[in-house]
Design an enzyme around this catalytic site. Structure first.
Site, PDB file in Angstrom:
ATOM      1  N   GLU A   1       0.873  -1.166   0.000  1.00  0.00           N
ATOM      2  CA  GLU A   1       0.000   0.000   0.000  1.00  0.00           C
ATOM      3  C   GLU A   1       0.912   1.217   0.000  1.00  0.00           C
ATOM      4  O   GLU A   1       1.738   1.381   0.887  1.00  0.00           O
ATOM      5  CB  GLU A   1      -0.861  -0.034   1.254  1.00  0.00           C
ATOM      6  CG  GLU A   1      -1.884   1.052   1.344  1.00  0.00           C
ATOM      7  CD  GLU A   1      -2.746   0.887   2.591  1.00  0.00           C
ATOM      8  OE1 GLU A   1      -2.350   1.444   3.641  1.00  0.00           O
ATOM      9  OE2 GLU A   1      -3.766   0.195   2.510  1.00  0.00           O
TER      10      GLU A   1
ATOM     11  N   ASN B   1       2.699  13.434 -10.412  1.00  0.00           N
ATOM     12  CA  ASN B   1       3.701  13.596 -11.461  1.00  0.00           C
ATOM     13  C   ASN B   1       4.591  12.360 -11.505  1.00  0.00           C
ATOM     14  O   ASN B   1       4.781  11.684 -10.490  1.00  0.00           O
ATOM     15  CB  ASN B   1       4.570  14.830 -11.195  1.00  0.00           C
ATOM     16  CG  ASN B   1       3.762  16.103 -11.173  1.00  0.00           C
ATOM     17  OD1 ASN B   1       2.849  16.288 -11.955  1.00  0.00           O
ATOM     18  ND2 ASN B   1       4.099  16.987 -10.255  1.00  0.00           N
TER      19      ASN B   1
ATOM     20  N   ARG C   1      17.913  17.055 -10.274  1.00  0.00           N
ATOM     21  CA  ARG C   1      16.742  17.916 -10.485  1.00  0.00           C
ATOM     22  C   ARG C   1      16.479  18.652  -9.179  1.00  0.00           C
ATOM     23  O   ARG C   1      16.246  18.059  -8.153  1.00  0.00           O
ATOM     24  CB  ARG C   1      15.533  17.085 -10.903  1.00  0.00           C
ATOM     25  CG  ARG C   1      15.726  16.388 -12.243  1.00  0.00           C
ATOM     26  CD  ARG C   1      14.429  15.790 -12.744  1.00  0.00           C
ATOM     27  NE  ARG C   1      14.606  15.048 -13.963  1.00  0.00           N
ATOM     28  CZ  ARG C   1      14.480  15.554 -15.189  1.00  0.00           C
ATOM     29  NH1 ARG C   1      14.190  16.836 -15.341  1.00  0.00           N
ATOM     30  NH2 ARG C   1      14.646  14.787 -16.239  1.00  0.00           N
TER      31      ARG C   1
ATOM     32  N   HIS D   1      13.981  22.785  -6.011  1.00  0.00           N
ATOM     33  CA  HIS D   1      12.862  23.608  -6.462  1.00  0.00           C
ATOM     34  C   HIS D   1      11.852  23.888  -5.360  1.00  0.00           C
ATOM     35  O   HIS D   1      11.642  23.062  -4.475  1.00  0.00           O
ATOM     36  CB  HIS D   1      12.101  22.905  -7.597  1.00  0.00           C
ATOM     37  CG  HIS D   1      12.934  22.591  -8.780  1.00  0.00           C
ATOM     38  ND1 HIS D   1      12.704  21.490  -9.574  1.00  0.00           N
ATOM     39  CD2 HIS D   1      13.998  23.226  -9.332  1.00  0.00           C
ATOM     40  CE1 HIS D   1      13.585  21.459 -10.556  1.00  0.00           C
ATOM     41  NE2 HIS D   1      14.386  22.506 -10.422  1.00  0.00           N
TER      42      HIS D   1
ATOM     43  N   LYS E   1       4.934  17.781  -1.134  1.00  0.00           N
ATOM     44  CA  LYS E   1       5.142  16.662  -2.052  1.00  0.00           C
ATOM     45  C   LYS E   1       5.371  15.369  -1.273  1.00  0.00           C
ATOM     46  O   LYS E   1       6.155  15.340  -0.321  1.00  0.00           O
ATOM     47  CB  LYS E   1       6.363  16.912  -2.939  1.00  0.00           C
ATOM     48  CG  LYS E   1       6.231  18.122  -3.830  1.00  0.00           C
ATOM     49  CD  LYS E   1       7.517  18.389  -4.591  1.00  0.00           C
ATOM     50  CE  LYS E   1       7.403  19.647  -5.433  1.00  0.00           C
ATOM     51  NZ  LYS E   1       8.675  19.988  -6.072  1.00  0.00           N
TER      52      LYS E   1
ATOM     53  N   HIS F   1      13.116  21.288  -2.754  1.00  0.00           N
ATOM     54  CA  HIS F   1      13.225  19.836  -2.917  1.00  0.00           C
ATOM     55  C   HIS F   1      13.996  19.506  -4.192  1.00  0.00           C
ATOM     56  O   HIS F   1      13.867  20.186  -5.207  1.00  0.00           O
ATOM     57  CB  HIS F   1      11.815  19.219  -3.001  1.00  0.00           C
ATOM     58  CG  HIS F   1      11.843  17.786  -3.391  1.00  0.00           C
ATOM     59  ND1 HIS F   1      11.575  17.367  -4.673  1.00  0.00           N
ATOM     60  CD2 HIS F   1      12.143  16.680  -2.675  1.00  0.00           C
ATOM     61  CE1 HIS F   1      11.699  16.050  -4.718  1.00  0.00           C
ATOM     62  NE2 HIS F   1      12.045  15.613  -3.523  1.00  0.00           N
TER      63      HIS F   1
ATOM     64  N   TYR G   1       5.533  11.544  -7.688  1.00  0.00           N
ATOM     65  CA  TYR G   1       5.197  12.362  -6.531  1.00  0.00           C
ATOM     66  C   TYR G   1       3.796  12.943  -6.622  1.00  0.00           C
ATOM     67  O   TYR G   1       3.312  13.269  -7.685  1.00  0.00           O
ATOM     68  CB  TYR G   1       6.229  13.447  -6.266  1.00  0.00           C
ATOM     69  CG  TYR G   1       6.648  14.314  -7.422  1.00  0.00           C
ATOM     70  CD1 TYR G   1       6.253  15.641  -7.493  1.00  0.00           C
ATOM     71  CD2 TYR G   1       7.467  13.815  -8.428  1.00  0.00           C
ATOM     72  CE1 TYR G   1       6.660  16.461  -8.534  1.00  0.00           C
ATOM     73  CE2 TYR G   1       7.879  14.632  -9.476  1.00  0.00           C
ATOM     74  CZ  TYR G   1       7.470  15.947  -9.523  1.00  0.00           C
ATOM     75  OH  TYR G   1       7.869  16.752 -10.561  1.00  0.00           O
TER      76      TYR G   1
ATOM     77  N   LYS H   1      18.439  26.293 -15.723  1.00  0.00           N
ATOM     78  CA  LYS H   1      17.794  26.983 -14.598  1.00  0.00           C
ATOM     79  C   LYS H   1      18.393  26.518 -13.266  1.00  0.00           C
ATOM     80  O   LYS H   1      18.692  27.334 -12.395  1.00  0.00           O
ATOM     81  CB  LYS H   1      16.289  26.717 -14.632  1.00  0.00           C
ATOM     82  CG  LYS H   1      15.517  27.301 -13.470  1.00  0.00           C
ATOM     83  CD  LYS H   1      14.048  26.926 -13.542  1.00  0.00           C
ATOM     84  CE  LYS H   1      13.900  25.455 -13.257  1.00  0.00           C
ATOM     85  NZ  LYS H   1      12.551  24.974 -13.190  1.00  0.00           N
ATOM     86  N   ASP H   2      18.583  25.215 -13.122  1.00  0.00           N
ATOM     87  CA  ASP H   2      19.130  24.696 -11.866  1.00  0.00           C
ATOM     88  C   ASP H   2      20.611  25.020 -11.703  1.00  0.00           C
ATOM     89  O   ASP H   2      21.085  25.238 -10.596  1.00  0.00           O
ATOM     90  CB  ASP H   2      18.900  23.191 -11.765  1.00  0.00           C
ATOM     91  CG  ASP H   2      17.428  22.844 -11.599  1.00  0.00           C
ATOM     92  OD1 ASP H   2      16.621  23.750 -11.298  1.00  0.00           O
ATOM     93  OD2 ASP H   2      17.083  21.663 -11.771  1.00  0.00           O
TER      94      ASP H   2
END
Length: 189
Positions: free
Chosen positions: A28, A48, A58, A61, A70, A117, A130, A175-176
């Protein structure tokens, strides 16, 4: 499901019970009543799923508007997952926690709203799933520098060569790669 407290009390590590035999397994992965009782009284509005190759980082953010909590997990492969507290009024402001999440260990991490995150892919590839408490709002997204020295996150980067003291730089988006330093980044109250 087993709840594991972390060094940041609002971030929760969840270890589902996995039942398996020669046919496969069952677990579960989410139950609203359990989650609201043990983690946070929130509702999820968006799921997502991403796939990334080894060495991809990644994040980190967060969104200033439509701020997202999240619940994250890995369905294939292995990542090092990090949450950074961006809430100025918090006792853990500027602190981070990081955990290995994999398809094998089935762990999940609850990252509340107000946290940056991100994750680094440790396996050949990884699929990352997520649930979010608000919708993606690209206009308010912020990237925090993953390599900010004041945060001093100990990412498990792969060796760049046979020299164990040299590490490969992770692959990031533009961007990162140009994320805010922690001291310059916008925060939450």
């Amino acid at each position: 499901m087993k709840l594991v407290e972390t060094a940041i009390p609002d971030v929760k590590l969840i270890e589902p019970k996995v039942f398996g035999d020669q046919r496969g397994f069952f677990m579960e992965t989410f139950r609203t009543d359990w989650f609201k009782q043990h983690c946070a009284n929130v509702d999820f509005v968006q799921d997502n799923h991403s796939k990334s190759s080894h060495g991809i980082l990644r994040g980190l953010h967060y969104q200033l508007e439509h701020t997202q909590g999240k619940l994250v997990r890995v369905t294939a492969g292995k990542v090092f997952d990090v949450a950074v507290d961006m809430r100025k009024s918090s006792n853990t402001f500027g602190q981070w926690v990081g955990y290995e999440l994999s398809a094998e260990n089935a762990r999940q991490l609850w990252v509340p709203a107000g946290f940056a995150h991100g994750f680094y892919v440790m396996s050949e590839s990884a699929e990352f799933v997520y649930k979010c408490t608000d919708y993606y709002h690209p206009q308010s997204e912020v990237s925090l520098a993953y390599d900010d020295t004041s945060l001093n996150i100990t990412w498990p980067f792969s060796s760049a060569s046979n020299n164990a003291n040299q590490f490969a730089k992770p692959s990031t988006s533009d961007k990162d790669a140009s994320g805010f330093s922690f001291n310059e980044a916008p925060t939450f109250e």
